[in-house]
Write a protein that holds these residues in place. Structure first.
Motif, short mmCIF file in Angstrom:
data_model
loop_
_atom_site.label_atom_id
_atom_site.label_comp_id
_atom_site.label_asym_id
_atom_site.label_seq_id
_atom_site.Cartn_x
_atom_site.Cartn_y
_atom_site.Cartn_z
N GLY A 363 0.82 -1.12 -0.05
CA GLY A 363 0.03 -0.17 -0.12
C GLY A 363 0.81 1.27 0.02
N MET A 364 2.23 1.21 -0.11
CA MET A 364 3.00 2.40 -0.10
C MET A 364 2.82 3.45 -1.22
SD MET A 364 4.47 2.73 2.68
CE MET A 364 3.86 1.78 4.26
N PHE A 365 2.35 2.88 -2.45
CA PHE A 365 2.40 3.45 -3.65
C PHE A 365 1.12 4.43 -3.52
CE2 PHE A 365 1.81 3.98 -8.12
CZ PHE A 365 2.91 4.52 -8.40
N GLY A 366 0.05 4.10 -2.57
CA GLY A 366 -1.26 4.92 -2.72
C GLY A 366 -1.05 6.06 -2.54
N HIS A 367 -0.37 6.77 -1.50
CA HIS A 367 -0.47 8.15 -1.40
C HIS A 367 0.43 9.01 -2.44
CE1 HIS A 367 -0.30 8.26 3.15
NE2 HIS A 367 -1.44 8.97 2.81
N VAL A 368 1.38 8.26 -3.04
CA VAL A 368 2.05 8.78 -4.21
C VAL A 368 1.09 8.89 -5.47
CG1 VAL A 368 3.84 8.55 -5.90
CG2 VAL A 368 4.38 7.95 -3.58
N ALA A 369 0.26 8.04 -5.72
CA ALA A 369 -0.60 8.10 -6.74
C ALA A 369 -1.61 9.02 -6.68
CB ALA A 369 -1.15 6.47 -6.83
N GLN A 370 -2.17 8.95 -5.11
CA GLN A 370 -2.84 10.00 -5.18
C GLN A 370 -2.58 11.56 -5.31
OE1 GLN A 370 -4.40 10.40 -0.98
NE2 GLN A 370 -5.58 8.54 -1.29
N ILE A 371 -1.26 11.79 -4.89
CA ILE A 371 -0.59 12.96 -4.93
C ILE A 371 -0.66 13.44 -6.63
CG2 ILE A 371 1.36 14.62 -4.57
CD1 ILE A 371 1.65 13.10 -2.07
N LEU A 372 0.00 12.65 -7.27
CA LEU A 372 0.08 12.75 -8.81
C LEU A 372 -1.18 12.99 -9.40
CD1 LEU A 372 2.71 9.87 -9.35
CD2 LEU A 372 3.16 12.48 -9.47
N GLY A 373 -2.16 12.41 -9.00
CA GLY A 373 -3.48 12.49 -9.36
C GLY A 373 -4.05 13.89 -9.26
N ARG A 374 -3.75 14.25 -8.02
CA ARG A 374 -4.40 15.63 -7.77
C ARG A 374 -3.80 16.72 -8.41
NH1 ARG A 374 -2.47 17.27 -3.05
NH2 ARG A 374 -2.66 15.26 -2.06
N HIS A 375 -2.44 16.48 -8.93
CA HIS A 375 -1.90 17.51 -9.74
C HIS A 375 -2.25 17.16 -11.23
CE1 HIS A 375 0.12 19.65 -6.51
NE2 HIS A 375 0.33 18.56 -5.74
N GLY A 376 -3.04 16.23 -11.37
CA GLY A 376 -3.37 16.16 -13.02
C GLY A 376 -2.21 15.46 -13.69
N ILE A 377 -1.47 14.59 -13.05
CA ILE A 377 -0.25 13.80 -13.72
C ILE A 377 -0.71 12.32 -13.64
CG2 ILE A 377 2.17 12.90 -13.38
CD1 ILE A 377 2.53 15.72 -11.81
N SER A 378 -0.87 11.88 -14.78
CA SER A 378 -1.19 10.45 -15.04
C SER A 378 -0.11 9.64 -15.54
CB SER A 378 -2.47 10.33 -16.16
OG SER A 378 -2.13 10.64 -17.29
N ILE A 379 -0.07 8.27 -14.86
CA ILE A 379 0.78 7.37 -14.93
C ILE A 379 0.67 6.36 -16.05
CG2 ILE A 379 2.21 5.37 -13.74
CD1 ILE A 379 1.06 6.91 -11.16
N ALA A 380 1.93 6.29 -16.96
CA ALA A 380 1.97 5.46 -18.37
C ALA A 380 2.25 4.30 -17.76
CB ALA A 380 2.75 6.07 -19.25
N SER A 381 3.37 4.01 -17.08
CA SER A 381 3.73 2.66 -16.62
C SER A 381 4.55 2.62 -15.39
CB SER A 381 4.46 2.10 -17.90
OG SER A 381 5.75 2.69 -18.04
N VAL A 382 4.60 1.53 -14.48
CA VAL A 382 5.23 1.36 -13.46
C VAL A 382 6.13 0.40 -13.38
CG1 VAL A 382 5.21 1.58 -10.73
CG2 VAL A 382 3.53 2.88 -12.07
N VAL A 383 7.54 0.35 -12.81
CA VAL A 383 8.02 -0.60 -12.72
C VAL A 383 8.76 -0.73 -11.48
CG1 VAL A 383 9.97 -2.39 -13.51
CG2 VAL A 383 8.98 -0.75 -15.26
N GLN A 384 8.21 -1.70 -10.63
CA GLN A 384 8.83 -2.02 -9.34
C GLN A 384 10.14 -2.78 -9.48
OE1 GLN A 384 6.65 -2.27 -5.79
NE2 GLN A 384 8.19 -3.08 -4.32
N LYS A 385 11.44 -2.30 -9.11
CA LYS A 385 12.50 -3.17 -9.23
C LYS A 385 12.68 -3.93 -7.88
CE LYS A 385 14.36 -2.67 -12.28
NZ LYS A 385 14.03 -3.22 -13.84
N GLU A 386 13.44 -5.11 -7.97
CA GLU A 386 13.49 -6.14 -6.94
C GLU A 386 15.06 -5.68 -6.46
OE1 GLU A 386 12.78 -10.26 -7.49
OE2 GLU A 386 10.68 -9.76 -8.26
N VAL A 387 15.27 -4.56 -6.21
CA VAL A 387 16.49 -4.13 -5.59
C VAL A 387 16.11 -3.52 -4.38
CG1 VAL A 387 18.68 -2.78 -6.02
CG2 VAL A 387 17.44 -3.72 -7.94
N ARG A 388 16.73 -3.70 -3.40
CA ARG A 388 16.59 -2.87 -2.00
C ARG A 388 17.73 -2.23 -1.56
NH1 ARG A 388 13.23 -5.20 1.90
NH2 ARG A 388 12.35 -6.65 0.56
#
Lengths: 433, 433
Positions: A363-388
């Motif tokens: 659920g950590m991505f939720g806030h980020v997506a919300q903020i982007l959405g609020r500023h009218g920025i839509s996401i084309a693609s997301v890649v979560q890397k398995e690097v820690r």
């Protein structure tokens, strides 16, 4: 008897020596092509002892640059001193004497272009500066002549060989920025004080010269949004490659809705685009015109010989104009009546590559997506890397187009979130569509 | 009151209409840039009824091209008729009247270049032909002006958009030549009678124009070794790709040991080279100069608008020369004193890609290797493909450099061997090293 044209060369450094060597080697060829004998009458430099690898008659050497400009046997002044003070004074003296000037000085043109263009015009003298942008690439001439029937709509250029060399090596050999910079300095591909190159200032100088030439308005350094490549992370170069892009330091100059956007920054370029194929110290400029469509010019961007080639081409041009009594056959700069206004930084629209450092929990991505959405920025693609990296993971996303102001505001909010571990890394994306 | 320069346009076809449209759209811009008003006084065409998608005052239209050339209000003649007879006559009439000519006619320049260059010189009139090579790419200007301080050592060009489109689609979609050609014809990217393009003749015309311009000697069509892309096998495109190459129809013009080599053929180009990135209908020309090093120019190679852009740039140039009373500021053609002789075909040295059709049995390669060795051809690498065509298998090899004469003699012997099932397929390789 062939007509002679006398040259006074100010500055006997790397480029100056290259010009002298080129004129010696191809002087006969130039005489056949132009019908004029280009003769070096004087060379001014503060250091007259250093060996430049070219032989010159010692009697042409002097420390007095002003005397060279004033010398009645000097018909064309070739300014290769660099810097913006002494060079400017000498240039203005040349114009006051009605003499044409050939220069490679992008910093001077970018910072005092209005003054020197005006002085050249007032005195009816040529000011030619092919060597100031793109080294050996005849890009200024293409804009002034070959494409004169076009309204230019966009210019995208890789204009700094040092940055392109660093980015190319980082990608090919998966090396960190600091190491590649240090090795480039040792190999002579980067200056000991590299800020002018790697912080994007040199590219911005060239962008200003190109923008003024192509869009017919005065452009100041303050008009350019500049970011360099300092400290760029090899991680992002690798992620970009996985996504089908290369990162290039790009000058982008474009007219859109009556506004002129001028910016310099590292940009994701599709790997299939010609600009992505420009490797190492090479430069390239893509110019789009309303009639011709897309064109591109490629060559070595700096260094003794490419720059000398451009300077000599300009000398030949100035000499033809002197011989034909047609100085300013093509003006150094033409103010166009409907030239576009400069676009504010926040009003630019681009796509972005964002690399977030997010806590590795559901659920950590939720806030980020919300903020982007609020500023009218839509996401084309997301890649979560398995690097820690500690408790954080990198999340890479490519956005759709949005205003830069929206990105700035959104990232200000995102980067202070409790679940975000480090400032978000961001690069513009140029799709050329 | 701005000075007017009158234009007479011969040929109101695709390019003619593009020129008229470009002048209408950007006439004010051109007036700002040049200080001259370019005014269309007459347009000649045999067909005055067809809709070209541009509006012109009917009073400028005429069927009498000779009258347009003679019209005292016509200062510049724009020849867009094409072909080598009528166009040549009209051009010579224009020169006889002291009028400059702008043309896109590569066939005329390639076949009667000596005549028309001489007539222009004799009458002191400009002959400008940027549009004849590389469409919108200002390559002629780069050679005449920007690179004038260089001895040109090599030119390699993708100069035919139709061929490049066919080869690009064959590679990307793994389709056979005949299908791609048929679809290209339907889409308007290839002519109904495609021989001029696909047999390499159009590229050869352009190579002749470039060679004369860059190397300062008269070059005839007979001096060019020409092979086209007709019937090229998708198999070879795929094998070349596996080996790290793309097949491009390339004009290669280079000076080596005092000899000038001019040839047109499909060539294997390393996939990492800029020329390999030139896709679809685009053209590109790589020019190497002794001072500047390697440069490259890229853009759309043909069609209404790119060609119109080049024609309009030349019109502006001719108009400036008229206004400044400096016709032939730069000659159309300069004979250089030490221009190289034409190299005989057999004396050319290249690497080759060979695809042999060999009987699938042990020891079959022995004879072939023996013959190659006897002719001084050494093999760089061999790949035997596990594809069978009857009793024969394809064997692909890349050779080291050898003389073309040696290849011809060796293949004459190889292709009649009992173990060889079909004529050996061969393509030159260009490594750009």
């Amino acid at each position: 008897m062939m007509k002679e044209v006398g040259l006074g060369i100010l500055g006997f450094g790397t480029v100056g020596a290259g010009v002298v060597e080129g004129l010696q080697r191809n002087g006969d060829l130039l005489a056949e092509r132009t019908g004029l004998r280009l003769t070096i009458r004087k060379i001014a430099d503060l250091d007259l002892d250093r060996d430049r690898g070219v032989e010159v008659d010692p009697s042409v050497l002097t420390k007095d640059a002003a005397a060279v400009v004033a010398d009645p046997s000097v018909d064309i002044v070739v300014e290769l001193i660099g810097g913006t003070n002494v060079a400017r004074e000498l240039m203005l003296q040349a114009f006051a004497a009605g003499k044409p000037v050939v220069t490679a000085n992008k910093a001077l043109l970018a910072e005092h272009g209005d003054d020197v263009y005006a002085a050249a015009e007032k005195n009816g003298a040529d000011l030619l500066f092919e060597a100031s942008v793109g080294g050996g690439i005849p890009i200024i001439r293409a804009l002034r002549e070959g494409l004169s029937g076009n309204r230019i709509t966009q210019i995208c250029g890789i204009l700094n060989g040092t940055c392109n060399y660093i980015l190319t090596r980082m990608e090919h050999e998966q090396l960190p920025f600091d190491q590649v910079l240090a090795e480039a300095q040792q190999a002579g591909y980067a200056e000991a004080e590299p800020a002018l190159d790697i912080d994007g200032l040199d590219t911005a100088h060239k962008a200003v010269v190109l923008a003024a030439q192509a869009f017919g308005r005065s452009v100041r350094m303050d008009d350019v949004q500049v970011e360099g490549i300092r400290g760029i992370d090899a991680l992002d170069i690798a992620y970009a490659a996985e996504l089908g892009y290369r990162i290039k330091l790009l000058a982008v100059i474009k007219e859109e809705d009556g506004e002129l956007e001028v910016r310099v920054s590292p940009v994701l370029v599709p790997r299939t685009h010609m600009l992505a194929s420009v490797g190492g110290v090479f430069n390239a400029v893509q110019v789009t015109g309303d009639v011709v469509g897309e064109t591109l010019y490629y060559g070595r961007g700096a260094g003794r010989e490419p720059t000398a080639s451009a300077v000599i081409g300009d000398i030949a041009d100035a000499a033809r104009n002197l011989a034909g009594r047609t100085p300013r056959r093509i003006p150094s700069f033409v103010t166009l009546k409907d030239a576009p206004a400069i676009r504010a930084a926040d009003a630019m629209r681009t796509r972005y590559y964002l690399r977030l450092s997010l806590k590795d929990a559901p659920g950590m991505f939720g806030h980020v997506a919300q903020i982007l959405g609020r500023h009218g920025i839509s996401i084309a693609s997301v890649v979560q890397k398995e690097v820690r990296s500690g408790e954080y993971v990198p999340v890479v996303m490519l956005t759709h187009q949005a205003h830069e102001g929206a990105f700035r505001a959104a990232l200000d909010e995102i980067d202070v979130l409790e679940e975000v571990g480090a400032a978000t890394v961001r690069f513009r994306i140029e799709d050329f569509e």
